[in-house]
Design a protein around this motif. Structure first.
Motif, PDB file in Angstrom:
ATOM      1  N   THR A 167       0.831  -1.205   0.000  1.00  0.00           N
ATOM      2  CA  THR A 167       0.000   0.000   0.000  1.00  0.00           C
ATOM      3  C   THR A 167       0.864   1.253   0.000  1.00  0.00           C
ATOM      4  O   THR A 167       0.569   2.224  -0.705  1.00  0.00           O
ATOM      5  N   THR A 195       0.717   4.055  -3.045  1.00  0.00           N
ATOM      6  CA  THR A 195      -0.002   5.290  -2.708  1.00  0.00           C
ATOM      7  C   THR A 195       0.887   6.404  -2.182  1.00  0.00           C
ATOM      8  O   THR A 195       0.445   7.552  -2.113  1.00  0.00           O
ATOM      9  N   LYS A 239       1.605   6.665   0.875  1.00  0.00           N
ATOM     10  CA  LYS A 239       1.149   6.886   2.242  1.00  0.00           C
ATOM     11  C   LYS A 239       1.735   5.822   3.163  1.00  0.00           C
ATOM     12  O   LYS A 239       1.840   4.650   2.786  1.00  0.00           O
ATOM     13  N   LEU A 281      -7.055   4.480   0.879  1.00  0.00           N
ATOM     14  CA  LEU A 281      -5.757   4.834   0.295  1.00  0.00           C
ATOM     15  C   LEU A 281      -5.620   4.212  -1.089  1.00  0.00           C
ATOM     16  O   LEU A 281      -5.154   4.865  -2.040  1.00  0.00           O
ATOM     17  N   LEU A 282      -6.014   2.947  -1.211  1.00  0.00           N
ATOM     18  CA  LEU A 282      -5.833   2.232  -2.470  1.00  0.00           C
ATOM     19  C   LEU A 282      -6.725   2.774  -3.581  1.00  0.00           C
ATOM     20  O   LEU A 282      -6.441   2.550  -4.754  1.00  0.00           O
ATOM     21  N   GLU A 339      -6.759   5.755  -4.298  1.00  0.00           N
ATOM     22  CA  GLU A 339      -5.938   6.838  -4.858  1.00  0.00           C
ATOM     23  C   GLU A 339      -4.560   6.307  -5.231  1.00  0.00           C
ATOM     24  O   GLU A 339      -3.550   6.971  -5.028  1.00  0.00           O
ATOM     25  N   SER A 340      -4.512   5.142  -5.816  1.00  0.00           N
ATOM     26  CA  SER A 340      -3.239   4.459  -6.073  1.00  0.00           C
ATOM     27  C   SER A 340      -2.596   4.919  -7.374  1.00  0.00           C
ATOM     28  O   SER A 340      -3.144   5.717  -8.143  1.00  0.00           O
ATOM     29  N   TRP A 348      -4.201   7.078 -10.512  1.00  0.00           N
ATOM     30  CA  TRP A 348      -3.559   8.301 -11.004  1.00  0.00           C
ATOM     31  C   TRP A 348      -3.180   8.166 -12.478  1.00  0.00           C
ATOM     32  O   TRP A 348      -3.445   9.068 -13.284  1.00  0.00           O
ATOM     33  N   ALA A 393      -6.040  -2.433  -5.675  1.00  0.00           N
ATOM     34  CA  ALA A 393      -5.880  -1.124  -6.300  1.00  0.00           C
ATOM     35  C   ALA A 393      -6.282  -1.163  -7.769  1.00  0.00           C
ATOM     36  O   ALA A 393      -6.901  -0.223  -8.283  1.00  0.00           O
ATOM     37  N   SER A 401      -9.483   0.982  -9.384  1.00  0.00           N
ATOM     38  CA  SER A 401      -9.268   1.941 -10.471  1.00  0.00           C
ATOM     39  C   SER A 401     -10.077   1.600 -11.718  1.00  0.00           C
ATOM     40  O   SER A 401     -10.032   2.341 -12.704  1.00  0.00           O
ATOM     41  N   THR A 455       7.603   4.777   0.807  1.00  0.00           N
ATOM     42  CA  THR A 455       6.606   5.828   0.590  1.00  0.00           C
ATOM     43  C   THR A 455       7.022   6.802  -0.501  1.00  0.00           C
ATOM     44  O   THR A 455       6.178   7.521  -1.032  1.00  0.00           O
ATOM     45  N   PHE A 479       6.030   6.216  -5.054  1.00  0.00           N
ATOM     46  CA  PHE A 479       4.868   6.687  -5.804  1.00  0.00           C
ATOM     47  C   PHE A 479       5.153   8.031  -6.479  1.00  0.00           C
ATOM     48  O   PHE A 479       4.997   8.176  -7.699  1.00  0.00           O
TER      49      PHE A 479
END
Length: 258
Positions: free
Chosen positions: A47, A51, A53, A74-75, A77-78, A82, A118, A122, A237, A240
């Motif tokens: 994750t 992401t 995060k 969170l996933l 907005e992976s 994007w 994810a 999406s 982190t 991404f």
């Protein structure tokens, strides 16, 4: 570009003997601990990769292997979401057995990896075995040929993502067979690279590099990218936003040249 996610691959241990090809690619080390006590795990590590995060800090602990409900926002907005919003052609290339998906999705818990969740969130499909765009996630009869097919897919899609989870599985259950899995992965990479594919490779936590025990490790994980890139991140982190910068640069240049 192929984003090859290799579950359970740390730097150190016996990697020089088990996977010399990786070291030839000059991997950059990433901290996988996320600043949280305990051994890193797949759910929170993946994750974080997808992401940007710190999922482990959000939960207060490392979680694996399947992200639970608290991580699903969170996933959404992976990386997948994007990239699709940016208009990129994205393929989640893993092939799934229909009976596996039924068990994973019809029970009380969603037993899918962060990558699979994810992708679904999406709007991408999880492809069945035998689909012309799908790649089995390991145990290849012809790993070199599968690598060459992956390279061909990167000429059709802007971003192809493949999870290779066999290392982590066998490091937990049959560590004595890890040399075969590393050989398989090496042949896949040779087939991919010799076809001119552009590779991004990373992992979520260490495991298979220390085959003398079945546990995860605190070792850093590798980050390999064979194209031009900004300075690499320090931990999971940062991947991404780093990858966003690469993709924006690549396709901004592509737009200017068309």
């Amino acid at each position: 570009m192929l984003f090859l996610f290799v579950d359970g691959l740390g730097l150190g241990g016996a990697l020089e003997d088990l996977f010399p090809l990786l070291l030839e690619l000059h991997p950059h080390p990433l901290d996988a601990t996320l600043g949280v006590e305990g051994l890193p795990q797949s759910g929170t590590g993946q994750t974080a990769l997808l992401t940007g995060k710190n999922a482990a800090r959000l939960l207060g602990h490392h979680q694996g292997p399947f992200p639970g409900p608290r991580l699903r926002p969170l996933l959404k907005e992976s990386l997948y979401a994007w990239a699709r919003e940016e208009g990129l052609a994205v393929l989640h290339a893993n092939a799934y057995r229909p009976e596996y998906l039924r068990r994973a999705m019809e029970g009380r818990r969603l037993l899918l990896s962060a990558f699979a969740q994810a992708a679904l969130l999406s709007g991408l499909p999880l492809l069945p075995l035998g689909h012309p765009l799908a790649l089995p996630p390991g145990f290849w009869e012809d790993p070199y040929g599968v690598g060459a097919k992956a390279a061909a897919l990167t000429r059709r899609f802007d971003l192809v993502v493949l999870e290779y989870w066999a290392l982590d599985l066998f490091a937990h259950r049959q560590p004595e067979t890890l040399p075969q899995r590393f050989q398989e992965l090496s042949l896949f990479l040779r087939g991919f690279l010799e076809e001119g594919g552009e590779l991004l490779l990373t992992s979520d936590h260490g495991n298979a590099e220390e085959p003398w025990h079945p546990r995860h490790t605190l070792n850093p994980v590798p980050l390999v990218y064979t194209g031009e890139a900004p300075p690499p991140p320090l931990d999971l982190t940062g991947v991404f936003s780093w990858l966003q910068a690469i993709l924006i640069s690549k396709f901004y240049k592509s737009d200017r040249n068309t």
